[in-house]
Write a protein that holds these residues in place. Structure first.
Motif, mmCIF file in Angstrom:
data_model
loop_
_atom_site.group_PDB
_atom_site.id
_atom_site.type_symbol
_atom_site.label_atom_id
_atom_site.label_comp_id
_atom_site.label_asym_id
_atom_site.label_seq_id
_atom_site.Cartn_x
_atom_site.Cartn_y
_atom_site.Cartn_z
ATOM 1 N N ARG A 95 0.754 -1.228 -0.081
ATOM 2 C CA ARG A 95 -0.153 0.131 0.062
ATOM 3 C C ARG A 95 0.952 1.238 0.088
ATOM 4 O O ARG A 95 0.553 2.261 -0.514
ATOM 5 N N LEU A 129 2.433 1.288 -3.646
ATOM 6 C CA LEU A 129 1.563 1.660 -4.693
ATOM 7 C C LEU A 129 0.765 2.909 -4.525
ATOM 8 O O LEU A 129 0.236 3.444 -5.551
ATOM 9 N N GLU A 151 -4.753 4.471 -4.179
ATOM 10 C CA GLU A 151 -5.609 3.919 -5.380
ATOM 11 C C GLU A 151 -5.699 2.584 -5.320
ATOM 12 O O GLU A 151 -6.721 2.088 -5.982
ATOM 13 N N TYR A 152 -4.661 1.681 -4.531
ATOM 14 C CA TYR A 152 -4.733 0.255 -4.905
ATOM 15 C C TYR A 152 -5.295 -0.160 -3.453
ATOM 16 O O TYR A 152 -5.183 -1.370 -3.472
ATOM 17 N N GLU A 153 -5.603 0.445 -2.666
ATOM 18 C CA GLU A 153 -6.001 0.013 -1.288
ATOM 19 C C GLU A 153 -7.150 -0.772 -1.204
ATOM 20 O O GLU A 153 -6.886 -1.902 -0.584
ATOM 21 N N SER A 211 -8.099 -2.986 -3.641
ATOM 22 C CA SER A 211 -7.513 -4.259 -4.229
ATOM 23 C C SER A 211 -6.555 -5.002 -3.128
ATOM 24 O O SER A 211 -6.681 -6.373 -2.849
#
Length: 118
Positions: free
Chosen positions: A18, A21, A24-26, A28
């Motif tokens: 997290r 990345l 915005e990928y949290e 997923s």
């Protein structure tokens, strides 16, 4: 004493990913972590069931009565609290009506619990 387990490692990996990345990928990452935890829980349950079956112990089943009592309790609170609020705000002698309401709710729950024991 601190124990390191696969779930600890998975959580650390998810937090590190997290950070790398970004937010915005949290969703997923959280979904992936929860899926792995789900698998870990399933594995542990399977291990316990297998251990019990080797001992020839009878299988433990959740009680249907316990679920029904919980459901009745939730429904009682769900209807009792708003009814209490409505009665308290709409009548002058509401305390007597509220007392009767809650005695009825307690009575229904007690009758159900006692009736299921027989």
């Amino acid at each position: 004493m601190v124990r390191s387990s696969s779930s600890d490692d998975e959580l650390r990996a998810a937090v590190a990913a997290r950070r790398e990345l970004g937010p915005e990928y949290e969703d997923s990452l959280v979904e992936g972590f929860l899926e792995k935890m789900d698998q870990e829980i399933d594995r542990r349950v399977d291990d316990r069931v297998a251990a019990r079956s080797h001992k020839d112990a009878p299988a433990v089943r959740p009680s249907v009565d316990a679920g029904q009592r919980l459901a009745l309790s939730i429904v009682s609170i769900f209807f009792g609290v708003p009814a209490t609020a409505g009665i308290a705000s709409s009548t002058d002698g509401g305390i007597i009506v509220i007392l009767i309401l809650w005695l009825g709710i307690v009575g229904v729950n007690a009758a159900f619990a006692l009736g299921r024991r027989r």
